[in-house]
Scaffold this motif. Sequence first.
Motif, mmCIF file in Angstrom:
data_model
loop_
_atom_site.group_PDB
_atom_site.id
_atom_site.type_symbol
_atom_site.label_atom_id
_atom_site.label_comp_id
_atom_site.label_asym_id
_atom_site.label_seq_id
_atom_site.Cartn_x
_atom_site.Cartn_y
_atom_site.Cartn_z
ATOM 1 N N SER A 1 0.847 -1.195 0.000
ATOM 2 C CA SER A 1 0.000 0.000 0.000
ATOM 3 C C SER A 1 0.884 1.247 0.000
ATOM 4 N N CYS B 1 -18.912 -0.562 4.908
ATOM 5 C CA CYS B 1 -17.990 0.499 4.512
ATOM 6 C C CYS B 1 -18.743 1.815 4.368
ATOM 7 N N TYR C 1 -13.130 8.360 2.366
ATOM 8 C CA TYR C 1 -12.225 7.217 2.206
ATOM 9 C C TYR C 1 -11.680 6.775 3.553
ATOM 10 N N ASP D 1 -8.336 4.742 5.274
ATOM 11 C CA ASP D 1 -6.953 4.403 4.930
ATOM 12 C C ASP D 1 -6.684 2.900 5.023
ATOM 13 N N LEU E 1 -13.234 -6.303 -0.499
ATOM 14 C CA LEU E 1 -12.165 -5.339 -0.234
ATOM 15 C C LEU E 1 -11.547 -4.840 -1.530
ATOM 16 N N ASP E 2 -11.376 -5.739 -2.469
ATOM 17 C CA ASP E 2 -10.801 -5.359 -3.763
ATOM 18 C C ASP E 2 -11.708 -4.367 -4.487
ATOM 19 N N LYS F 1 -11.457 -0.994 -2.793
ATOM 20 C CA LYS F 1 -10.184 -0.358 -3.118
ATOM 21 C C LYS F 1 -10.223 0.240 -4.522
ATOM 22 N N SER F 2 -10.781 -0.501 -5.474
ATOM 23 C CA SER F 2 -10.863 -0.005 -6.849
ATOM 24 C C SER F 2 -11.771 1.217 -6.943
ATOM 25 N N ILE G 1 -11.447 2.728 0.049
ATOM 26 C CA ILE G 1 -10.404 2.336 1.004
ATOM 27 C C ILE G 1 -9.062 2.379 0.283
ATOM 28 N N ARG G 2 -8.008 2.653 1.028
ATOM 29 C CA ARG G 2 -6.674 2.694 0.426
ATOM 30 C C ARG G 2 -5.954 1.355 0.561
ATOM 31 N N ALA G 3 -6.305 0.591 1.581
ATOM 32 C CA ALA G 3 -5.662 -0.709 1.798
ATOM 33 C C ALA G 3 -6.612 -1.606 2.573
ATOM 34 N N GLY G 4 -6.447 -2.924 2.380
ATOM 35 C CA GLY G 4 -7.251 -3.903 3.085
ATOM 36 C C GLY G 4 -6.393 -4.738 4.020
#
Length: 331
Positions: free
Chosen positions: A9, A122, A133, A135, A155-156, A159-160, A164-167
Amino acid sequence: MEKVQLPSSDVNITPITFGAWAIGGWFWGGAEENESVKAIQTAIANGMTTVDTAPVYGFGQSEEFVAKAIKGKRNKVEILTKFGLVWDKKSGYIHYEKTYDNQGNEVSLYRLGSKESVIKECENCLRRLGTDYIDLFQQHWPDNSTPLEETMEALDILKSQGKIRAGGVSNYSAKEMAEAENFLQLASNQVPYSMVNRGIEDELVPYCITNNKAIIAYSPMQRGVLTGKITSDYKFSEGDHRPATPFFQEPNLRRINNFLTKIQPIANDKNATIAQLVLKWTLEQPGITCVLAGARNEKQVLENLKAAEMKLSGEELEFIKNELDKLKLEL
């Protein structure tokens, strides 16, 4: 405080992070809003810019307090929150039966990692936190009723979408992490770790070191018992769950306090508290990327911040290790 990067990330977090479980009030005998908000603001102002929270911490209260504290400061902070413990619906996996929310209503908690639920959670987190968003979004506990692939797919997707910036995950074993990695590159695993709870050293720490995964250690103070302030006559607030846990019961409490007395001279030599020494020791252990330090007021935040400045020698670390090896608890 120099930040550290979460693997897989572009998220950088503070090695000592504000742990926002206690300000949720649930299991902690309540929490006061103004003090909680000021505590987070003090942390941010003094360089502890990462805050870890979760929906279940006060059934939304912790996230709402965080939102008030970071208003107008979102670009200066890193928000870590979680998903996967729900109380508004029943799933196939009971996590905690019959507890009470902050209004006294009886609720039960269920583990749920379905794609639909993760995406909905989320959105709820974003709303409560007042942001667009997150993090780091972490699965709070594994859910055996949902295929891992489905949870990781959610999660993917998030993120796309830039939500979210990271899972990451929480309370996963090394084996569970390896299985999840078949579907998504995880940034981290948030797990309990303290001087008196070192089970992750056997398998999880070696796995995370080998595979370059961050370990976020929660409960480094073992819910306060390692502060040295909890004695046999300590008065807990109504609703505080800690007296029912093994670390706060005899003979464990006496043995822990005797251990703390033995390492007290190290803290004294550094003009530090036992709590600061315990935090620094935890952060110095192999594989530990970040330590969550809970605080309910400004004073506790400032005490936690001082731990980051402390230096421990090899001899001091070895002395603590030897004393820990002698500590026998009945768990």
